[in-house]
Scaffold this active site. Structure first.
Site, PDB file in Angstrom:
ATOM      1  N   GLU A 248       0.693  -1.155   0.063  1.00 50.37           N
ATOM      2  CA  GLU A 248      -0.012   0.117   0.011  1.00 50.37           C
ATOM      3  C   GLU A 248       0.748   1.343   0.042  1.00 50.37           C
ATOM      4  OE1 GLU A 248      -3.153  -0.051  -0.280  1.00 50.37           O
ATOM      5  OE2 GLU A 248      -3.649  -1.995   0.190  1.00 50.37           O
ATOM      6  N   CYS A 282      -1.975   9.211   2.405  1.00 48.68           N
ATOM      7  CA  CYS A 282      -1.863   8.693   0.972  1.00 48.68           C
ATOM      8  C   CYS A 282      -2.896   9.173   0.049  1.00 48.68           C
ATOM      9  CB  CYS A 282      -1.662   7.186   1.067  1.00 48.68           C
ATOM     10  SG  CYS A 282      -3.046   6.377   1.854  1.00 48.68           S
ATOM     11  N   GLU A 379       4.386  13.269  -4.644  1.00 54.70           N
ATOM     12  CA  GLU A 379       3.522  13.215  -3.513  1.00 54.70           C
ATOM     13  C   GLU A 379       4.583  13.932  -2.598  1.00 54.70           C
ATOM     14  OE1 GLU A 379       3.804   9.652  -0.884  1.00 54.70           O
ATOM     15  OE2 GLU A 379       1.558   9.865  -0.843  1.00 54.70           O
TER      16      GLU A 379
HETATM   17  P1  NAD Z   1       8.140   4.891   4.980  1.00 56.11           P
HETATM   18  O1  NAD Z   1       8.311   3.871   3.792  1.00 56.11           O
HETATM   19  O2  NAD Z   1       9.474   5.596   5.500  1.00 56.11           O
HETATM   20  O3  NAD Z   1       8.245   3.730   6.153  1.00 56.11           O
HETATM   21  C1  NAD Z   1       7.187   2.767   6.320  1.00 56.11           C
HETATM   22  C2  NAD Z   1       7.758   1.786   7.327  1.00 56.11           C
HETATM   23  O4  NAD Z   1       8.709   1.032   6.703  1.00 56.11           O
HETATM   24  C3  NAD Z   1       8.006   2.437   8.862  1.00 56.11           C
HETATM   25  O5  NAD Z   1       7.770   1.619   9.615  1.00 56.11           O
HETATM   26  C4  NAD Z   1       9.582   2.271   8.516  1.00 56.11           C
HETATM   27  O6  NAD Z   1      10.233   2.007   9.660  1.00 56.11           O
HETATM   28  C5  NAD Z   1       9.731   1.057   7.631  1.00 56.11           C
HETATM   29  N1  NAD Z   1      11.092   0.984   6.917  1.00 56.11           N
HETATM   30  C6  NAD Z   1      11.879   1.817   6.621  1.00 56.11           C
HETATM   31  N2  NAD Z   1      13.004   1.303   5.827  1.00 56.11           N
HETATM   32  C7  NAD Z   1      12.702   0.274   5.732  1.00 56.11           C
HETATM   33  C8  NAD Z   1      13.362  -0.839   4.977  1.00 56.11           C
HETATM   34  N3  NAD Z   1      14.471  -0.522   4.485  1.00 56.11           N
HETATM   35  N4  NAD Z   1      12.865  -2.044   5.013  1.00 56.11           N
HETATM   36  C9  NAD Z   1      11.578  -2.435   5.603  1.00 56.11           C
HETATM   37  N5  NAD Z   1      11.025  -1.496   6.323  1.00 56.11           N
HETATM   38  C10 NAD Z   1      11.554  -0.133   6.362  1.00 56.11           C
HETATM   39  O7  NAD Z   1       6.907   5.613   4.973  1.00 56.11           O
HETATM   40  P2  NAD Z   1       6.320   6.699   6.095  1.00 56.11           P
HETATM   41  O8  NAD Z   1       6.932   7.859   5.783  1.00 56.11           O
HETATM   42  O9  NAD Z   1       6.342   6.156   7.331  1.00 56.11           O
HETATM   43  O10 NAD Z   1       4.766   6.879   5.576  1.00 56.11           O
HETATM   44  C11 NAD Z   1       4.403   7.636   4.531  1.00 56.11           C
HETATM   45  C12 NAD Z   1       4.193   6.907   3.127  1.00 56.11           C
HETATM   46  O11 NAD Z   1       3.266   5.773   3.332  1.00 56.11           O
HETATM   47  C13 NAD Z   1       3.557   7.817   2.141  1.00 56.11           C
HETATM   48  O12 NAD Z   1       4.224   7.622   0.931  1.00 56.11           O
HETATM   49  C14 NAD Z   1       2.198   7.427   2.060  1.00 56.11           C
HETATM   50  O13 NAD Z   1       1.438   7.499   0.881  1.00 56.11           O
HETATM   51  C15 NAD Z   1       2.212   5.928   2.236  1.00 56.11           C
HETATM   52  N6  NAD Z   1       0.821   5.488   2.697  1.00 56.11           N
HETATM   53  C16 NAD Z   1       0.056   4.851   2.189  1.00 56.11           C
HETATM   54  C17 NAD Z   1      -0.996   4.224   2.493  1.00 56.11           C
HETATM   55  C18 NAD Z   1      -2.025   3.343   1.717  1.00 56.11           C
HETATM   56  O14 NAD Z   1      -2.748   2.862   2.017  1.00 56.11           O
HETATM   57  N7  NAD Z   1      -1.635   3.206   0.146  1.00 56.11           N
HETATM   58  C19 NAD Z   1      -1.412   4.553   3.633  1.00 56.11           C
HETATM   59  C20 NAD Z   1      -0.404   5.189   4.566  1.00 56.11           C
HETATM   60  C21 NAD Z   1       0.537   5.800   4.123  1.00 56.11           C
END
Ligand code: NAD
Length: 476
Positions: A248, A282, A379
């Site tokens: 997602e 998102c 975004e």
């Molecule tokens: P992010 O990708 O930075 O982090 C998401 C999660 O991944 C966190 O728990 C983080 O610690 C973990 N993570 C970071 N590096 C990693 C790695 N190398 N391997 C595995 N896990 C790792 O995202 P964010 O800044 O926390 O959230 C914002 C993003 O999430 C935006 O792009 C938003 O659009 C998206 N989002 C999407 C939805 C949806 O339903 N489509 C919902 C909410 C947020």
């Protein structure tokens, strides 16, 4: 220092090398800290989930449903604490923190019902060939890793946890390091309900912990919500192990406003789609496509509505919009303000950080944004709205679809036939007509194109944690 990892039914101290500061974004100050889980603690969590799997997947579905109902009830009993921690750590206004909690409660209640219906899904398959019978069994996928972001912590976790547990999977949840305290409630509730040890494990940490989980060879599936850049790394790990993944990811969604709309109503929908959660959604409808015939009336009122939003500290003021949740996000949004200035964009509202403590920015509107502007295509994840005008329905559809993302869209028109026609033509996972961000647990969530793979919520959200088996018998 907070004890924050729930592994095999025990709360344990983190043994990783990262110290995580938990911040109040309205003050720009930390209020708690914790040590991340180590790689070996991630191993322990996966091992605990593996050893809990045989018993959990054999429980009757009604027993799992009772646990899910327990989660819903216990979330409700923790209302004030959960609303307050979201206000303090996410910077959400109270009414938004309440909506998130209610969403999580509804999600657990809904999947309790679906769990109860599971036995009837295991059914005979009519065969044309004589001499054979066949039946379907829906089995849990197994041990699943769940990695979630910080913008809707209670919600994104509930959308994964509830269907995974309903299906009979055991899980390791990794919340975001930005909001690590909020999902601890799920571990506390598991404790209070006597959920068997190892069925739900929670490990907190940054990228290292997330990568340890997503690379782990003890998982049967990984479900990830977050950014596209991390999502593609998670997908690489899944592909290395040939294992299923749900993603997602991000969005750059359109709100299309036709000239037969009531202007004030349209302004209300547009503002909600970009200012809820300070635009850190998102599904933010951050690209406004407004028809020529209404643009001159609508844009000044939109400007006024954005400028009139009450922006402040949700814990101490009556606010419509709080701060951005992290300093990193605040710096990122500020960098887009700088890009907009460099690109010479026309700014009708905001366009700057607020001159006060904490990570606040002004609700922002740029107009006549060129299609190749980074602000139109990327975004931003903040309250930054970009607008363009269109003449015809075909043009609106083409511009809305001209994006590498495809999460959601909103269509505003008094002509419902047209609105339905446009909704059918939009290349996204969910369209709202004359409403905004109305998410129901019965309908699906997820996107097309760069917005992800798979669906959450509804029966599709449960299928994501099920494997289909057929048993065919020769009557011989
Ligand atoms: P992010 O990708 O930075 O982090 C998401 C999660 O991944 C966190 O728990 C983080 O610690 C973990 N993570 C970071 N590096 C990693 C790695 N190398 N391997 C595995 N896990 C790792 O995202 P964010 O800044 O926390 O959230 C914002 C993003 O999430 C935006 O792009 C938003 O659009 C998206 N989002 C999407 C939805 C949806 O339903 N489509 C919902 C909410 C947020």
């Amino acid at each position: 220092m907070t004890t924050s990892h729930y592994i095999a039914g025990h709360w344990v101290e983190g043994q990783g090398s990262d110290c995580i500061s938990v911040n109040d974004p309205a003050l720009g100050q930390p209020f708690a800290e914790l040590m991340a889980a180590s790689v070996s603690q991630v191993d322990q969590a996966v091992a605990a989930a593996r050893s809990a799997l045989p018993a959990w997947k054999s429980t009757c579905a009604s027993e799992r449903a009772a646990f899910l109902r327990g989660f819903a009830e216990q979330l409700g009993q923790r209302r004030e604490a959960l609303v307050t921690v979201q206000m303090r750590n996410n910077g959400k206004p109270r009414h938004e923190a309440e909506i998130d909690l209610d969403d999580a409660i509804a999600t657990f209640g809904y999947y309790a019902e679906l769990a109860e219906q599971l036995p009837s899904k295991n059914r005979t398959v009519p065969l044309a060939a004589p001499g054979f019978t066949a039946r379907t069994r829906l089995e849990p996928v197994g041990v699943v890793g769940l990695i979630v972001p910080w913008n809707f912590p209670l919600v994104t976790s509930a959308w994964k946890l509830a269907p995974a547990l309903a299906a009979g999977c055991t899980v390791v949840l990794k919340p975001s390091e930005v909001t690590p305290l909020i999902e601890q409630a799920y571990g506390q509730i598991a404790d209070a309900l006597g959920l068997p040890a190892g069925v739900l494990n929670i490990v907190n940490g940054k990228a290292e912990t997330g990568a340890a989980l997503s690379n782990h060879n003890g998982l049967d599936k990984l479900s990830f919500t977050g950014s596209n850049s991390v999502g593609s790394q998670v997908m690489r790990s899944a592909s290395a192990q040939c294992r299923p993944v749900t993603l997602e990811l991000g969005g750059k969604s359109a709100i299309v406003v036709f000239d037969d709309c009531d202007v004030d109503q349209a302004v209300e929908w547009i503002v909600a789609g970009i200012s809820w959660n300070a635009g850190q959604m998102c599904s933010a409808t951050s690209r406004l496509l407004v028809q020529d015939g209404i643009a001159d009336a609508l844009l000044p009122r939109l400007q006024a509505a954005l400028e009139n939003l009450r922006v402040g500290n949700p814990l101490t003021e009556e606010v419509d919009m709080g701060p951005l949740t992290s300093q990193a996000q605040w710096l990122k949004v500020a960098s887009y303000f700088a890009t907009a200035r460099e690109e010479g964009l026309q700014c009708l509202a905001g366009g700057h950080a607020l001159d006060r403590e904490g990570w606040f920015v002004s609700p922002t509107l740029y107009t006549d944004v060129p299609k190749d502007s980074r602000l139109w295509t990327e975004e931003i994840f903040g309250p930054v709205l970009c607008a363009r005008r269109f003449a015809t329905e075909e043009q609106a559809i083409a511009e809305a679809n001209d994006s590498r993302f495809g999460l959601v869209a909103t269509v505003c028109s008094a002509d419902l036939e047209r609105a339905e026609r446009v909704a059918d033509a939009l290349e996204v996972g969910h369209v709202w007509i004359n409403s905004v961000q109305a998410v129901f647990v019965e309908t699906s969530w997820g996107g097309t194109k760069g917005s992800g793979i798979g669906r959450e919520l509804g029966p599709w959200g449960l299928s994501a944690y099920q494997s289909i088996k057929h048993v065919t018998r020769c009557l011989g």
